[in-house]
Scaffold this motif. Structure first.
Motif, short mmCIF file in Angstrom:
data_model
loop_
_atom_site.label_atom_id
_atom_site.label_comp_id
_atom_site.label_asym_id
_atom_site.label_seq_id
_atom_site.Cartn_x
_atom_site.Cartn_y
_atom_site.Cartn_z
N ALA A 92 0.83 -1.21 0.00
CA ALA A 92 0.00 0.00 0.00
C ALA A 92 0.85 1.25 0.00
N VAL A 93 1.90 1.29 0.82
CA VAL A 93 2.75 2.48 0.88
C VAL A 93 3.55 2.64 -0.42
N ALA A 94 4.07 1.54 -0.95
CA ALA A 94 4.81 1.63 -2.21
C ALA A 94 3.90 2.14 -3.33
N SER A 95 2.64 1.71 -3.31
CA SER A 95 1.69 2.14 -4.33
C SER A 95 1.26 3.58 -4.13
N PHE A 96 0.69 3.89 -2.96
CA PHE A 96 0.05 5.18 -2.75
C PHE A 96 1.05 6.32 -2.50
N ALA A 97 2.20 6.00 -1.91
CA ALA A 97 3.18 7.05 -1.62
C ALA A 97 4.20 7.23 -2.73
N PHE A 98 4.47 6.16 -3.49
CA PHE A 98 5.55 6.22 -4.46
C PHE A 98 5.13 5.86 -5.88
N GLY A 99 3.83 5.58 -6.07
CA GLY A 99 3.33 5.34 -7.41
C GLY A 99 3.80 4.06 -8.05
N ARG A 100 4.16 3.08 -7.25
CA ARG A 100 4.68 1.83 -7.80
C ARG A 100 3.55 0.85 -8.09
N ARG A 101 3.77 -0.03 -9.02
CA ARG A 101 2.79 -1.04 -9.39
C ARG A 101 2.89 -2.20 -8.39
N GLU A 102 1.99 -2.21 -7.43
CA GLU A 102 1.97 -3.24 -6.39
C GLU A 102 0.54 -3.75 -6.24
N THR A 103 0.40 -5.01 -5.93
CA THR A 103 -0.92 -5.60 -5.71
C THR A 103 -1.33 -5.37 -4.27
N VAL A 104 -2.28 -4.45 -4.07
CA VAL A 104 -2.76 -4.11 -2.74
C VAL A 104 -4.05 -4.89 -2.50
N VAL A 105 -4.10 -5.62 -1.41
CA VAL A 105 -5.28 -6.45 -1.12
C VAL A 105 -5.67 -6.29 0.33
N ASP A 106 -6.76 -5.53 0.57
CA ASP A 106 -7.31 -5.44 1.92
C ASP A 106 -8.70 -6.06 1.92
N ILE A 164 -11.10 -4.59 -0.79
CA ILE A 164 -10.73 -5.03 -2.15
C ILE A 164 -11.12 -6.49 -2.36
N ARG A 165 -10.85 -7.32 -1.39
CA ARG A 165 -11.19 -8.74 -1.51
C ARG A 165 -12.69 -8.93 -1.71
N ARG A 166 -13.49 -8.12 -1.00
CA ARG A 166 -14.95 -8.26 -1.11
C ARG A 166 -15.44 -7.85 -2.50
N VAL A 167 -14.91 -6.76 -3.04
CA VAL A 167 -15.30 -6.36 -4.40
C VAL A 167 -14.91 -7.42 -5.40
N HIS A 168 -13.70 -7.94 -5.31
CA HIS A 168 -13.25 -9.00 -6.22
C HIS A 168 -14.17 -10.22 -6.11
N ALA A 169 -14.48 -10.60 -4.86
CA ALA A 169 -15.30 -11.80 -4.66
C ALA A 169 -16.66 -11.65 -5.32
N VAL A 198 -2.11 2.22 -9.48
CA VAL A 198 -2.32 2.98 -8.24
C VAL A 198 -3.78 3.42 -8.14
N ALA A 199 -4.30 3.96 -9.24
CA ALA A 199 -5.70 4.39 -9.26
C ALA A 199 -6.64 3.22 -9.02
N TRP A 200 -6.33 2.07 -9.60
CA TRP A 200 -7.17 0.87 -9.42
C TRP A 200 -7.18 0.44 -7.96
N ASN A 201 -6.02 0.37 -7.34
CA ASN A 201 -5.96 -0.02 -5.93
C ASN A 201 -6.83 0.89 -5.07
#
Length: 315
Positions: A129-143, A146-151, A184-187
Motif C-alpha cells: 500500500a505504501v509503495a503504491s500510494f506514496a511512491f506510485g509503484r505497481r503493487e498488488t494491494v489487497v485489503d 478489495i477482496r470483497r469487491v473482487h469476490a 495505483v488508481a485501481w488499488n
C-alpha cells in the motif's frame, strides 16, 4: 471464474471513473501529503474506521511531521497520542518504524516494497500500500474491502474467504493494470468502492458502477457460505486492557497497582490518575485475575512498564 482479457479493462475504466467522481477528500490522498503521512495513515487505518482515524492522524502529523520527530520521543508518547484508536501495539510499531527510518533510511520512508518490509511491524499489505500510494509503484494491494469487491464482481461470492488465500492473490494480480499510474488508481478505487458501496452487510448495489457486470448480482446474490464472527468487547480482556490504558495515558505519574484495583476513593488519597478514567475502569467490575491478566499482557507487550511506585506508559 477469473476475468477474461476483455473484462478487466472494462472494470478498470468503470471503477476508476466512479472513484474520480466519488472519492472522499482524505488528507492522506492529497497531492501534498508526504510518504510519512501516507505510512502513518496505513497503520492507523488497520481495523479502524476513517472517521476515528482522521482527528488522530491530523494531531499526529502536526506533532510529528516526519519520522525523526517521532523517533526522538519516548515510545510511551506515541502510545499516549494513539488515544482510543484501539490495538495500541500499532503505536509501538509506528515508533519502531520511525526509529528504523531515521537510523537506516536518512529519516525518510523507504520507497520500495522490499525496503518497506525491513521496517518493524510492516507486512506485505502495508508495504504494498505504501509503495503504491506514496511512491506510485505497481503493487498488488489487497485489503478486506478489495477482496470483497473482487469476490462479488468477479467470482460471484457474497464474501471473500475468511482469510486471504492463494486463489484470491492470483485473482488480484490478474486484475492489476499494467500501467503504474493506472495500477495505483485501481488499488485506491476498488478499496473505496468496497468501503462506500460494496459493503459487507448492506451493499448499495444501485450505486455500483459495475452493477451490470457483477457476477454475484447475476447469480441472484447467493448468501455467504459462512457467517462472519464479530469480535466481542463487553467483559473481555481487551475491554479491561483498554480501560487500563486510558488510565495510564491520562496519568501524570506512575499509577499504583492499588489504585487500578480500586476502590475509587484512592484518587482522593493522592493517586496521579484522572478520577474519571479510574471510575470507568472500576465500573467494569473486572475480576482480580482478569485485571492482573490485563496488566501482565500490557507489560509483556511493552505498552506499559512498572516502576517502584506503579505502572506508566513506556519511558
Amino acid at each position: 471464474m477469473e476475468p477474461g482479457p476483455r473484462q478487466a479493462p472494462q472494470l478498470h475504466t468503470e471503477i476508476i471513473s466512479w472513484f474520480t467522481a466519488n472519492a472522499r477528500d482524505l488528507p492522506w490522498r492529497r497531492a501534498d501529503c508526504s510518504p510519512w503521512g501516507i505510512f502513518v495513515s496505513e497503520i492507523m487505518l488497520q481495523q479502524t474506521p476513517v472517521i476515528r482515524v482522521l482527528p488522530v492522524w491530523e494531531q499526529w502529523m502536526a506533532r510529528w511531521p516526519d519520522p525523526a520527530a517521532l523517533a526522538a520521543e519516548p515510545s510511551g508518547e506515541a502510545v499516549r497520542a494513539w488515544g482510543r484508536l484501539g490495538y495500541p501495539r500499532r503505536a509501538l510499531r509506528l515508533h519502531a518504524a520511525a526509529a528504523a527510518m531515521t537510523a537506516d533510511f536518512g529519516g525518510k520512508v523507504p520507497g520500495t516494497h522490499a525496503e518497506l518490509l525491513t521496517l518493524p511491524g510492516v507486512g506485505n499489505y502495508t508495504a504494498a500500500a505504501v509503495a503504491s500510494f506514496a511512491f506510485g509503484r505497481r503493487e498488488t494491494v489487497v485489503d478486506t474491502n478489495i477482496r470483497r469487491v473482487h469476490a462479488r464482481a468477479v467470482t460471484g461470492r457474497a464474501l471473500p474467504a475468511p482469510a486471504l488465500n492463494a486463489a484470491e492473490m492470483r485473482l488480484a494480480v490478474s486484475l492489476l493494470p499494467e500501467d503504474d499510474a493506472a495500477s495505483v488508481a485501481w488499488n485506491a478505487s476498488v478499496m473505496e468502492l468496497g468501503a462506500l458501496v460494496c459493503t459487507a452487510r448492506s451493499p448499495k448495489c444501485g450505486d455500483c458502477p459495475v452493477l451490470g457486470r457483477c457476477a454475484w448480482v447475476a447469480a441472484g446474490k447467493p448468501a455467504p457460505d459462512y457467517v462472519p464472527k464479530g469480535q466481542a468487547w463487553a467483559g473481555t480482556d481487551r475491554q479491561v486492557r483498554g480501560a487500563v490504558m486510558a488510565v495510564l495515558r491520562q496519568a501524570a505519574a506512575p499509577v499504583p497497582r492499588a489504585a487500578l484495583h480500586g476502590p475509587a476513593d484512592l484518587v482522593a488519597a493522592g493517586s496521579p490518575a484522572e478520577p474519571a478514567a479510574l471510575t470507568r475502569l472500576h465500573a467494569l467490575n473486572a475480576p482480580e485475575e482478569q485485571l492482573e491478566r490485563a496488566l501482565a499482557g500490557l507489560l509483556a507487550d511493552r505498552l506499559a512498564e512498572e516502576t517502584g511506585t506503579g505502572l506508566q506508559l513506556p519511558a
